[in-house]
Scaffold this motif. Structure first.
Motif, PDB file in Angstrom:
ATOM      1  N   LEU A 104       0.614  -1.193   0.652  1.00 44.67           N
ATOM      2  CA  LEU A 104       0.023  -0.089   0.096  1.00 44.67           C
ATOM      3  C   LEU A 104       0.988   1.169  -0.104  1.00 44.67           C
ATOM      4  O   LEU A 104       0.963   0.859   0.963  1.00 44.67           O
ATOM      5  N   GLN A 181      -1.766   4.997 -14.227  1.00 43.99           N
ATOM      6  CA  GLN A 181      -3.378   3.873 -13.475  1.00 43.99           C
ATOM      7  C   GLN A 181      -4.481   4.514 -12.891  1.00 43.99           C
ATOM      8  O   GLN A 181      -5.288   3.688 -13.897  1.00 43.99           O
ATOM      9  N   HIS A 182      -4.273   5.992 -13.005  1.00 44.92           N
ATOM     10  CA  HIS A 182      -5.944   6.599 -13.421  1.00 44.92           C
ATOM     11  C   HIS A 182      -6.457   6.001 -14.695  1.00 44.92           C
ATOM     12  O   HIS A 182      -7.607   6.636 -14.500  1.00 44.92           O
ATOM     13  N   HIS A 185      -7.821   3.109 -15.224  1.00 45.90           N
ATOM     14  CA  HIS A 185      -8.347   2.693 -14.422  1.00 45.90           C
ATOM     15  C   HIS A 185     -10.157   3.857 -14.656  1.00 45.90           C
ATOM     16  O   HIS A 185     -11.172   3.010 -15.030  1.00 45.90           O
ATOM     17  N   ARG A 207      -0.512  -3.791 -10.353  1.00 46.14           N
ATOM     18  CA  ARG A 207      -2.232  -2.677 -10.025  1.00 46.14           C
ATOM     19  C   ARG A 207      -2.419  -2.652 -11.794  1.00 46.14           C
ATOM     20  O   ARG A 207      -3.383  -2.796 -11.523  1.00 46.14           O
ATOM     21  N   THR A 210      -4.591  -5.490 -10.632  1.00 46.12           N
ATOM     22  CA  THR A 210      -5.759  -5.268  -9.815  1.00 46.12           C
ATOM     23  C   THR A 210      -7.039  -3.874 -10.276  1.00 46.12           C
ATOM     24  O   THR A 210      -7.585  -4.719  -9.886  1.00 46.12           O
ATOM     25  N   ARG A 216     -13.678  -5.712 -12.333  1.00 48.22           N
ATOM     26  CA  ARG A 216     -14.604  -7.074 -12.450  1.00 48.22           C
ATOM     27  C   ARG A 216     -14.328  -8.555 -13.806  1.00 48.22           C
ATOM     28  O   ARG A 216     -15.417  -8.942 -14.542  1.00 48.22           O
ATOM     29  N   ASP A 343     -17.952  12.140 -13.069  1.00 49.90           N
ATOM     30  CA  ASP A 343     -18.683  10.985 -11.691  1.00 49.90           C
ATOM     31  C   ASP A 343     -18.449  10.820 -11.184  1.00 49.90           C
ATOM     32  O   ASP A 343     -18.603  10.031 -10.369  1.00 49.90           O
ATOM     33  N   GLN A 344     -16.972  10.663 -11.255  1.00 50.61           N
ATOM     34  CA  GLN A 344     -15.785   9.695 -10.128  1.00 50.61           C
ATOM     35  C   GLN A 344     -15.187  10.653  -8.762  1.00 50.61           C
ATOM     36  O   GLN A 344     -15.843  10.839  -7.588  1.00 50.61           O
ATOM     37  N   ASP A 345     -14.373  11.815  -9.811  1.00 49.87           N
ATOM     38  CA  ASP A 345     -13.603  12.537  -8.556  1.00 49.87           C
ATOM     39  C   ASP A 345     -13.624  13.335  -9.787  1.00 49.87           C
ATOM     40  O   ASP A 345     -12.513  15.314  -9.036  1.00 49.87           O
TER      41      ASP A 345
ATOM     42  N   GLN B 181     -18.306  13.539  -3.803  1.00 53.81           N
ATOM     43  CA  GLN B 181     -18.211  12.731  -4.802  1.00 53.81           C
ATOM     44  C   GLN B 181     -16.996  11.177  -4.970  1.00 53.81           C
ATOM     45  O   GLN B 181     -17.529  10.457  -5.262  1.00 53.81           O
ATOM     46  N   HIS B 182     -16.085  11.795  -4.934  1.00 53.77           N
ATOM     47  CA  HIS B 182     -14.731  10.736  -5.219  1.00 53.77           C
ATOM     48  C   HIS B 182     -14.801   9.455  -4.036  1.00 53.77           C
ATOM     49  O   HIS B 182     -14.458   8.892  -4.160  1.00 53.77           O
ATOM     50  N   HIS B 185     -17.765   7.718  -4.965  1.00 55.61           N
ATOM     51  CA  HIS B 185     -16.741   6.467  -6.191  1.00 55.61           C
ATOM     52  C   HIS B 185     -16.127   5.631  -5.491  1.00 55.61           C
ATOM     53  O   HIS B 185     -16.751   3.679  -5.578  1.00 55.61           O
ATOM     54  N   CYS B 192     -20.404  -2.181  -3.180  1.00 54.70           N
ATOM     55  CA  CYS B 192     -20.756  -2.839  -3.441  1.00 54.70           C
ATOM     56  C   CYS B 192     -20.482  -3.209  -5.162  1.00 54.70           C
ATOM     57  O   CYS B 192     -19.673  -2.991  -5.716  1.00 54.70           O
ATOM     58  N   LYS B 193     -21.435  -4.523  -5.331  1.00 55.77           N
ATOM     59  CA  LYS B 193     -21.360  -5.071  -6.754  1.00 55.77           C
ATOM     60  C   LYS B 193     -22.980  -5.221  -7.742  1.00 55.77           C
ATOM     61  O   LYS B 193     -23.678  -4.036  -6.896  1.00 55.77           O
ATOM     62  N   PRO B 194     -22.570  -5.346  -8.759  1.00 57.87           N
ATOM     63  CA  PRO B 194     -23.736  -4.692  -9.440  1.00 57.87           C
ATOM     64  C   PRO B 194     -24.266  -5.681  -9.466  1.00 57.87           C
ATOM     65  O   PRO B 194     -24.662  -6.949  -9.011  1.00 57.87           O
ATOM     66  N   ARG B 207     -25.259  14.275  -9.913  1.00 60.15           N
ATOM     67  CA  ARG B 207     -23.968  12.686  -9.976  1.00 60.15           C
ATOM     68  C   ARG B 207     -24.177  11.825  -8.461  1.00 60.15           C
ATOM     69  O   ARG B 207     -23.191  10.720  -8.955  1.00 60.15           O
ATOM     70  N   THR B 210     -25.192   9.632 -10.873  1.00 60.57           N
ATOM     71  CA  THR B 210     -25.119   8.874 -12.435  1.00 60.57           C
ATOM     72  C   THR B 210     -23.185   7.781 -11.357  1.00 60.57           C
ATOM     73  O   THR B 210     -23.252   6.537 -12.449  1.00 60.57           O
ATOM     74  N   ALA B 211     -23.150   8.192 -10.761  1.00 60.74           N
ATOM     75  CA  ALA B 211     -22.022   7.110  -9.811  1.00 60.74           C
ATOM     76  C   ALA B 211     -22.687   5.658  -9.222  1.00 60.74           C
ATOM     77  O   ALA B 211     -22.123   4.543  -9.914  1.00 60.74           O
ATOM     78  N   ARG B 216     -23.232   0.004 -11.752  1.00 59.73           N
ATOM     79  CA  ARG B 216     -24.188  -0.950 -12.230  1.00 59.73           C
ATOM     80  C   ARG B 216     -24.496  -1.218 -11.166  1.00 59.73           C
ATOM     81  O   ARG B 216     -25.084  -2.320 -10.697  1.00 59.73           O
ATOM     82  N   ALA B 338      -8.265   2.956   1.138  1.00 58.70           N
ATOM     83  CA  ALA B 338      -7.374   3.341   0.598  1.00 58.70           C
ATOM     84  C   ALA B 338      -6.652   2.630  -0.231  1.00 58.70           C
ATOM     85  O   ALA B 338      -5.654   2.585  -1.320  1.00 58.70           O
ATOM     86  N   ALA B 339      -6.652   1.319  -0.113  1.00 60.88           N
ATOM     87  CA  ALA B 339      -5.936  -0.189  -0.821  1.00 60.88           C
ATOM     88  C   ALA B 339      -7.536  -0.423  -2.289  1.00 60.88           C
ATOM     89  O   ALA B 339      -6.673  -0.065  -3.244  1.00 60.88           O
ATOM     90  N   ASP B 343      -5.649   1.544  -6.356  1.00 62.69           N
ATOM     91  CA  ASP B 343      -5.732   0.519  -7.207  1.00 62.69           C
ATOM     92  C   ASP B 343      -5.997   1.423  -8.042  1.00 62.69           C
ATOM     93  O   ASP B 343      -5.534   1.310  -9.468  1.00 62.69           O
ATOM     94  N   GLN B 344      -6.702   2.617  -8.428  1.00 62.97           N
ATOM     95  CA  GLN B 344      -7.158   3.918  -9.087  1.00 62.97           C
ATOM     96  C   GLN B 344      -6.405   4.660  -9.704  1.00 62.97           C
ATOM     97  O   GLN B 344      -6.084   4.992 -10.458  1.00 62.97           O
TER      98      GLN B 344
END
Lengths: 484, 484
Positions: A104, A181-182, A185, A207, A210, A216, A343-345, B181-182, B185, B192-194, B207, B210-211, B216, B338-339, B343-344
């Motif tokens: 991490l 990486q972003h 994503h 990454r 991951t 998915r 919609d994300q950040d 908003q982030h 996300h 959550c899963k789809p 938003r 939309t998020a 999904r 944080a994990a 990855d994002q």
């Protein structure tokens, strides 16, 4: 992934070393196949040749191969399905990459030697760039501060940098984001749905794996050979699995340091275009050529359509603490990616983008010092391994930030665990693979100071000496990668 | 969502106005029901009471209700399923929110009046905070610059701010991110899963919807009444749909400006805890109380477990161009988030976090000027509407950045489209709803200068006059929200 190994390929990989191990050939063959699955020379879930064809290729009786396959099936290293052939496996449903332990970022205690992140410290020019950015800030503060695709100045500067590298680019083709990486994503969010296949290198950047798992999607791992990318295997995998995306690092690959030849670039771009696969090229390391031959043209120069999306970043060329990168794509895709991001950040910070604009414009002036520093550290790392662990082998990287060591034995996870206890944080080979165990390999970045590298390698080598490999096989006589 | 309307509730919503329209009651009742579906007073896909029970509640014959339902079924505003009752619908499979057109941040041309983003300009103290941050930067540049949970100083400052607001918080419970908003996300990515259900307000922040769609997941929309949150409806929806998440803005709700009473906070926290639903509280507007009664305690004070995750941001209290926000959760959840983030997009930029640290520490000194500015603009906006469109009604917001106008007629999408042609960008009511058409409502933020607001409202009112409502019904005599 559904990979398969032909009889002649497998015979080549087996070589002749295994024959001397046991006067009875079948157990020796089983032992060698098992060792190759465990240490990553053979992928897990690969289809092996039929008994008859492998026997012919090896010049042994069919019964010998049959008894070896029986032994492997009994111990869980082979699954046999009526009519579908024999597939490599791990016992008890173990999955490759179970040893995955990616650090991490920020999770490393201050007194730990961190060899798990390949990121250099900030360049000298950062403070000056930040001061100039501060002067620019008032031009932006009257507005609301949002702009999902980035500020115009930075998009312009990045487009000019691409164009100067031989890839003509308009600012409208550039979207600013929080790093390469972003960018991946966001591309996954735009182009992939759960269950889609994504082609990756094996080994490849952890990454990437991951991020694919978080979306998915299913990784399709194509092994790199000791000579680099296998264009035949890429073409085969793309044709047969029709992945939504394919992801690679063509310039100074992470972790192997390899650079993709121009003809391979042309072939995989063409294969992706034929299959409707979007090819994501991670250029994080593209500005970090330390020596060796000039880089081939950027991968995106090999196409005329929307097949290739390039992601890049200042994280390695300048500093990871900036969190500024970009996506280069068609103007249309940039608009769609900006909508995903909104919609994300929402957007990247204005001040950081202003700093990045200065740094991109001044890159030519700043890079030589960075290259000198990294070349010194690379040479120090390689020298340290030669002194303390001369049986480890790696190919000399001409750029990027990493060396990829063949330890000769399947001890990578044990070594990393022992290292952690000794205050050294390093990522095991298993983190870099979706299709093999990676247990024979270790990535060592060369971003720390020379004395830290020397000390860390000495301690890693001492720890490695006492470890028992997980396959308990004798060290292979064949190195998967050439010696330094 | 599977909402249903009881006979007595529906009779109350219908009132008596519809009876005077037509001497024959059935067509008049059908007309009124149709108008309420179209303009958003009745949700789409809500189960209506049986003919018998509605007839009793209205004091009309069962045949009158039967003929009205038949008429609505014939025209597509009702679906009837044997044994499952009668459900509101839209003709031809139209879906609520089809008019959704959320402004892409940054996608507005410079000469357009932008009423689509509720974000104020940067505060005066930004340049000074940035200069101080620059002095701090060298303390961080020797490191790799990553830290997915944020720098210690900022986590500390945010934790102290929470504690000062009556919600004791440790720095380890704070994760820095790129805005509220982030934060949502990231929580969606972790929890959550789809296919999972997520409970939202109707109307609510676009938003958020939309998020949820990007993850999904399926929104479960609970209507706000003219008096605010309906705790019974929340409890009912949580109990019956068992959502993975529920999301709301309890302090100065976007778009309605309402504040959730303490007893409602206690009830929905308890309902979420019972169902295993994580409640995400968006506190973006919590520092923007302009006048009116003090705010109730933060929602997270009403629980002892991990039910409530709070997301917040400097985007409205300071400036959106910073892109700094936070998530407050259990220490364990912060580690997991944080994990996810690693990855994002890895982490937030160091320099921006240093600026944000200064701004959070100085918030008490900076907020009064911001509050004065926003109160002036709010009053200017409300005055402009009173002058130019006195038939629009809204409840006076005591904080936040938005007013939510009942236009009295289902013209919101047409008005926004006409406005766009006239150089005014404003978001239609349909963007704020997952369960109704929203066609009777318009959100107007009060972040632009007073003269811009006056001019924009005058032009919007002139445009509205000439529009034909999509239901072609006469304006309802009952306003869904109280007058200003």
């Amino acid at each position: 992934m559904a990979s398969s190994v032909s009889a002649s390929t497998l015979a080549g990989r087996l070589g002749d070393g295994w024959r001397g191990r046991d006067p009875v050939l079948a157990p020796a063959l089983a032992h060698e196949l098992r060792a190759q699955v465990i240490d990553g020379r053979l992928p897990v879930r690969a289809r092996l040749p039929s008994e008859r064809s492998l026997a012919a290729a090896l010049g042994v009786s069919r019964g010998t191969v049959g008894r070896a396959y029986d032994e492997l099936t009994r111990t869980g290293f082979l699954r046999r399905t009526q009519g579908a052939g024999s597939w490599t496996a791990l016992p008890d449903g173990a999955r490759p990459g179970v040893g995955l332990r990616v650090t991490l970022p920020g999770g490393v205690a201050p007194d730990v030697v961190n060899l798990s992140v390949a990121a250099p410290p900030a360049p000298e020019g950062l403070a000056a760039a930040a001061a100039r950015a501060l002067d620019e800030l008032p031009r932006h503060t009257a507005g609301m501060g949002y702009g999902a695709a980035g500020i115009d100045d930075l998009r312009q500067a990045v487009a000019e940098r691409f164009s100067a590298r031989g890839l003509p680019t308009r600012p409208g083709q550039v979207m600013v984001c929080g790093g390469a990486q972003h960018g991946l994503h966001l591309v996954l969010g735009l182009l992939c749905k759960p269950g889609d296949r994504v082609l990756v290198d094996d080994p490849g950047y952890p990454r990437t794996l991951t991020a694919i798992a978080a979306a998915r999607c299913r990784p399709v791992a194509v092994p790199l050979t000791p000579d680099g990318w296998d264009a035949d295997a890429w073409e085969h995998a793309i044709r047969h699995t029709r992945p939504a995306l394919a992801v690679t690092v063509a310039d100074f690959h992470n972790p192997t340091g390899r650079t993709m030849p121009a003809e391979t670039r042309a072939r995989i771009v063409a294969a992706c275009a034929r299959a409707g696969t979007t090819l994501v090229i991670d250029e994080t390391n593209a500005e970090l050529r330390l020596d060796g031959p000039p880089l081939p043209p950027p991968v995106a120069t090999f196409e005329r359509g929307p097949t290739v999306i390039t992601v890049g970043s200042l994280s390695k060329a300048s500093w990871g603490g900036l969190r500024v990168g970009w996506v280069r794509a068609s103007g249309r895709a940039v608009g769609e990616l900006a909508a995903v991001r909104a919609d994300q950040d929402a957007a990247s910070p204005i001040l950081e983008q202003l700093v990045a604009t200065q740094l991109v414009r001044d890159l030519d002036a700043a890079l030589p010092a960075r290259h000198r520093l990294l070349a010194q550290r690379r040479d120090a790392l390689i020298g340290a391994v030669a002194r303390h662990a001369p049986h480890w082998t790696a190919r000399m990287p001409h750029g990027g930030l990493c060396t990829w060591w063949d330890l000769g034995r399947a001890v990578s996870s044990s070594l990393c665990e022992a290292a952690l206890g000794a205050g050294i944080h390093v990522t095991p080979g298993s983190a870099f693979t979706a299709g093999t165990t990676g247990e024979r390999f270790l990535r060592l970045p060369y971003v720390l100071a020379e004395d830290e590298l020397e000390d860390a390698v000495a301690r890693l080598a001492a720890l490695e000496e006492g470890l028992v490999p997980i396959d308990a096989a004798r060290p292979s006589r064949r190195a998967a990668l050439d010696a330094v």
